[in-house]
Design a protein around this motif. Structure first.
Motif, PDB file in Angstrom:
ATOM      1  N   ILE A 173      38.180  21.257  31.598  1.00 31.81           N
ATOM      2  CA  ILE A 173      38.347  22.587  31.026  1.00 31.81           C
ATOM      3  C   ILE A 173      37.757  22.664  29.621  1.00 31.81           C
ATOM      4  CG2 ILE A 173      40.089  24.159  30.063  1.00 31.81           C
ATOM      5  CD1 ILE A 173      41.791  23.597  32.544  1.00 31.81           C
ATOM      6  N   VAL A 174      37.986  21.623  28.813  1.00 29.16           N
ATOM      7  CA  VAL A 174      37.484  21.679  27.437  1.00 29.16           C
ATOM      8  C   VAL A 174      35.958  21.600  27.414  1.00 29.16           C
ATOM      9  CG1 VAL A 174      37.514  19.191  26.896  1.00 29.16           C
ATOM     10  CG2 VAL A 174      37.931  20.858  25.096  1.00 29.16           C
TER      11      VAL A 174
ATOM     12  N   ALA B 220      42.017  33.311  28.766  1.00 22.95           N
ATOM     13  CA  ALA B 220      42.234  34.676  29.260  1.00 22.95           C
ATOM     14  C   ALA B 220      42.135  34.721  30.777  1.00 22.95           C
ATOM     15  CB  ALA B 220      41.225  35.630  28.627  1.00 22.95           C
ATOM     16  N   MET B 221      41.169  33.976  31.339  1.00 24.99           N
ATOM     17  CA  MET B 221      41.043  33.937  32.794  1.00 24.99           C
ATOM     18  C   MET B 221      42.286  33.320  33.428  1.00 24.99           C
ATOM     19  SD  MET B 221      37.099  33.200  33.906  1.00 24.99           S
ATOM     20  CE  MET B 221      37.008  31.567  33.206  1.00 24.99           C
ATOM     21  N   GLN B 222      42.811  32.273  32.803  1.00 26.38           N
ATOM     22  CA  GLN B 222      44.001  31.628  33.348  1.00 26.38           C
ATOM     23  C   GLN B 222      45.200  32.564  33.318  1.00 26.38           C
ATOM     24  OE1 GLN B 222      44.425  28.035  31.048  1.00 26.38           O
ATOM     25  NE2 GLN B 222      42.953  26.904  32.290  1.00 26.38           N
TER      26      GLN B 222
ATOM     27  N   ILE C  97      37.379  32.022  41.612  1.00 22.58           N
ATOM     28  CA  ILE C  97      36.932  33.098  40.720  1.00 22.58           C
ATOM     29  C   ILE C  97      36.389  32.511  39.419  1.00 22.58           C
ATOM     30  CG2 ILE C  97      37.677  35.113  39.396  1.00 22.58           C
ATOM     31  CD1 ILE C  97      39.763  35.611  41.602  1.00 22.58           C
ATOM     32  N   GLN C  98      37.095  31.490  38.877  1.00 21.82           N
ATOM     33  CA  GLN C  98      36.612  30.841  37.660  1.00 21.82           C
ATOM     34  C   GLN C  98      35.241  30.212  37.886  1.00 21.82           C
ATOM     35  OE1 GLN C  98      39.800  28.135  36.680  1.00 21.82           O
ATOM     36  NE2 GLN C  98      40.675  29.529  35.187  1.00 21.82           N
TER      37      GLN C  98
ATOM     38  N   ILE D 165      32.616  32.968  37.893  1.00 27.11           N
ATOM     39  CA  ILE D 165      32.390  33.450  36.524  1.00 27.11           C
ATOM     40  C   ILE D 165      31.599  32.426  35.719  1.00 27.11           C
ATOM     41  CG2 ILE D 165      33.522  34.064  34.351  1.00 27.11           C
ATOM     42  CD1 ILE D 165      35.798  35.262  35.993  1.00 27.11           C
ATOM     43  N   PHE D 166      31.912  31.153  35.913  1.00 31.08           N
ATOM     44  CA  PHE D 166      31.199  30.096  35.198  1.00 31.08           C
ATOM     45  C   PHE D 166      29.723  30.080  35.588  1.00 31.08           C
ATOM     46  CE2 PHE D 166      29.913  25.493  35.138  1.00 31.08           C
ATOM     47  CZ  PHE D 166      29.680  25.450  33.781  1.00 31.08           C
ATOM     48  N   ILE D 167      29.449  30.196  36.902  1.00 30.80           N
ATOM     49  CA  ILE D 167      28.061  30.220  37.377  1.00 30.80           C
ATOM     50  C   ILE D 167      27.321  31.415  36.776  1.00 30.80           C
ATOM     51  CG2 ILE D 167      26.600  30.537  39.414  1.00 30.80           C
ATOM     52  CD1 ILE D 167      28.723  28.966  40.990  1.00 30.80           C
TER      53      ILE D 167
END
Length: 311
Positions: A243-244, A268-270, A283-284, A287-289
């Motif tokens: 995550i970091v 915020a996503m979490q 979903i994360q 969004i990351f892609i």
């Protein structure tokens, strides 16, 4: 002062103003968690963005900082500032050993060594239930009184302590980056062989940065444990290390303000995607892609490139 350019100074005061107003317009726990992870990400960014070292084990220092702070405040009845200080010192102490073992490796080998060492810490956290609480963690951590006098039970009271520590950490990291020491570190990232030929002891510089990143992670973990009132195995797990790294990449690797923006986006996503249950990870990922495709240098990196500013 502290190496700020005019654009960075403007950004600093805008950030400070927003953080001062934030607890009155947003959920204080959410903003405090963002600042804790932003401090964590700033340490990881020192390694990734300015030294070129990808560490997959930063959760080891973050999680142990949380355990140390929780145990110090809950069991030893020490004051919260001592717990935070001990969290940073223990994180740094582990970083001294782990850094010495890993900095001699390069690229993917360095990443794998840090991952393996972090696994040892996670194994310790699982097995030593008398200290970490095992799968239950250290629960109901009381925030106590700052310096033994100022109560931190209310979220707003705790918020100002977290803000103060975050700002100190931010200014410290900014100063390190823009100091002569930081310039050498950047030179090592750009061309390590040339830095060696100029007489710099490259491994020493890497080791120091590794230790600084571990201290920042320990402090961040300690604050997070006090804010949330719990230190768990998730804080020391591989997912937290991932995550970091994600926060640094999304915010902008090698930028000053990137870790804060990256932490804000991921946290915020979490918070706001929690209702999607098992689909949160999917979903994360999407969004990351999207962020990687649209913001190859991260949000702040792209913004700085368009404005032709160093952010």
């Amino acid at each position: 002062m502290f190496g700020f350019t005019r654009a960075q100074a403007v950004g600093f005061f805008v950030m400070l103003g927003l953080l001062i107003v934030a607890p009155f317009v947003a959920y204080p726990i959410f903003v405090m968690q963002v600042m804790c992870f932003a401090l964590f990400a700033m340490g990881a960014n020192l390694l990734m963005g300015y030294t070129g070292l990808l560490s997959l084990g930063q959760a080891a220092y973050f999680g142990m900082g949380g355990y140390i702070a929780g145990y110090s405040v809950q069991t030893l009845h020490l004051t919260p500032e001592v717990g935070i200080l001990l969290g940073g010192l223990v994180g740094g102490a582990i970083g001294v050993v782990f850094g010495w073992l890993s900095i001699r490796r390069q690229t993917i080998y360095f990443a794998m060594v840090t991952l393996a060492l972090a696994q040892l810490v996670e194994f310790f956290a699982v097995q030593d239930t008398s200290f970490t609480g095992g799968e239950n963690g250290i629960q109901n951590i009381h925030r106590g009184r700052l310096f033994g006098a100022l109560p931190l039970g209310h979220d707003l009271q705790m918020y100002w302590l977290v803000l103060a520590v975050f700002m100190i950490g931010f200014i410290f990291v900014h100063r390190v980056i823009h100091s002569p020491f930081g310039q050498v570190v950047k030179a090592i990232r750009e061309n390590e062989n040339r830095a060696i030929s100029l007489g710099y002891k490259v491994e020493h510089y890497k080791w120091i940065i590794f230790i600084l990143a571990a201290v920042l992670a320990g402090v961040a973990g300690a604050m997070k444990a006090l804010v949330m009132g719990i230190a768990t195995l998730s804080d020391v797990s591989n997912s937290t290390s991932g995550i970091v790294v994600l926060m640094v990449l999304v915010g902008g690797i090698g930028t000053v303000y990137g870790p804060l923006i990256g932490a804000a986006i991921i946290i915020a996503m979490q918070y706001y995607l929690a209702g999607f249950s098992d689909w949160v990870t999917v979903i994360q990922g999407v969004i990351f892609i999207a962020c990687v495709l649209m913001f190859r240098r991260g949000v702040i990196g792209e913004l700085g490139a368009k404005l032709k500013l160093s952010l």
